[in-house]
Design an enzyme around this catalytic site. Structure first.
Site, PDB file in Angstrom:
ATOM      1  N   TYR A 198      37.984  56.537  41.852  1.00 27.48           N
ATOM      2  CA  TYR A 198      38.523  55.319  41.447  1.00 27.48           C
ATOM      3  C   TYR A 198      37.448  54.214  42.301  1.00 27.48           C
ATOM      4  O   TYR A 198      36.931  53.343  41.783  1.00 27.48           O
ATOM      5  CB  TYR A 198      39.880  54.885  41.990  1.00 27.48           C
ATOM      6  CG  TYR A 198      40.509  53.407  41.533  1.00 27.48           C
ATOM      7  CD1 TYR A 198      40.419  52.876  40.269  1.00 27.48           C
ATOM      8  CD2 TYR A 198      40.688  52.541  42.592  1.00 27.48           C
ATOM      9  CE1 TYR A 198      40.815  51.575  40.039  1.00 27.48           C
ATOM     10  CE2 TYR A 198      41.081  51.232  42.277  1.00 27.48           C
ATOM     11  CZ  TYR A 198      41.223  50.719  40.988  1.00 27.48           C
ATOM     12  OH  TYR A 198      41.480  49.212  40.606  1.00 27.48           O
ATOM     13  N   SER A 254      37.628  45.990  42.905  1.00 29.30           N
ATOM     14  CA  SER A 254      38.789  46.148  43.814  1.00 29.30           C
ATOM     15  C   SER A 254      38.058  46.404  44.956  1.00 29.30           C
ATOM     16  O   SER A 254      36.943  46.747  45.343  1.00 29.30           O
ATOM     17  CB  SER A 254      39.380  47.348  43.318  1.00 29.30           C
ATOM     18  OG  SER A 254      40.323  47.630  44.124  1.00 29.30           O
TER      19      SER A 254
END
Length: 311
Positions: A187, A161
């Site tokens: 994350y 990501s």
């Protein structure tokens, strides 16, 4: 293998998984897609199935997986869609999946993940996002290495990501034992780990014909954001409204990494919008961070991961 001689393709931001797989023949190929029952996972699986592959959906909820499998069969006509239980946060579950796999594996799509989750830990004390997004997939890929090597030219797709730009892997405190927990930073760390895995897996396994690339699928509204409030999502959308994709578009870069002949023999690279990404610029939201392609960090992460899994 970094940004030298970058790979370019005829596909772009708006391309769909169907566009990318057009003309690709995957008959006789076996595929595993983690998190294949929803979001970009099911669209990745659908596109690969449409090209003739046998696809196993590795999912936490087998009932949801079976519904997705039936839907893929009905839309593609391919009835070789299988479902197998897999909980990436449970190393026993990963070990069972590996033990039950038989025969070669041509494509492993490490797609499943959790995003911006509140602090929780596995029984081993591992921070849940790192445990799920990285360690679970690391254990899966290393466990399936013999099957990948047996394929005679296999690919691993490591879905990362742009959030990797939020944090390198903080080796001094990966599990947030001492620093204050931040769900987005955690994350980001796990997504950097996904890129570093692709770098080191390619270095270690290219001689076995196994090549691994990582990617940013794009901004897509899926179950991945279940821990993100609507207000926060609206704020993210407002910041870059044009960048949002459909799930079919979001799966395109995964399918490129999984199946495009343009990536034969290519590994250790990071893609976004179906192109090899440029180096990230300070303050930017695109490109790949230098620390995510650092071969020394990649080797260190691999060794740390092996040590953690040995317990």
């Amino acid at each position: 293998m970094t940004t030298s001689n970058p790979i370019t393709t005829p596909f772009a931001h708006h391309s769909t998984a169907t566009d990318v797989v057009q003309g690709v023949d995957l008959v006789g190929r076996r595929v595993v897609v983690t998190g294949g029952s929803s979001g970009i996972g099911v669209e990745t699986a659908r596109a690969l199935a449409s090209a003739g592959a046998e696809v196993t959906l590795a999912v936490r909820n087998p009932d949801a997986g079976q519904k997705a499998a039936d839907d893929i069969t009905s839309t593609t006509g391919n009835d070789r869609i299988l479902v197998a239980p897999l909980d990436l946060a449970d190393q026993g579950s990963v070990a069972d999946f590996v033990a039950n796999w038989d025969g070669p594996l041509h494509i492993l799509v490490n797609n499943a993940g959790i995003m911006a989750a509140p602090l929780s830990r596995t029984p081993q004390g591992w921070e849940m996002q790192f445990a799920t997004n990285h360690l679970g997939h690391f254990a899966l890929a290393t466990g399936l290495r013999p099957a990948l090597a047996a394929a005679g030219g296999a690919r691993i797709v490591s879905v990362s990501s742009a959030a990797h730009l939020r944090s390198p892997v903080v080796f001094e405190d990966i599990q947030y034992d001492r620093r204050e927990y931040d769900p987005w930073q955690a994350y980001g760390q796990s997504k950097t780990a996904n890129v570093l895995f692709a770098v080191e897996a390619t270095r270690r396994w290219a001689d076995d014909g196994i090549f691994t690339n990582s990617l940013m699928p794009g901004a897509i509204r899926t179950n991945l954001q279940r821990y993100v409030s609507d207000e926060e999502l609206d704020r993210i959308r407002a910041g870059n409204a044009a960048a949002w994709k459909t799930v079919e578009q979001g799966a395109a870069t995964s399918v490129l990494a999984a199946a495009s002949p343009l990536l034969d023999g290519v590994g250790g690279r990071y893609f976004e919008d179906c192109q090899q990404a440029a180096p990230a610029q300070p303050g930017g939201r695109t490109g790949v961070a230098e620390y995510a392609l650092d071969p020394q960090a990649a080797q260190r992460l691999w060794e740390v991961s092996e040590t953690l899994l040995k317990g």
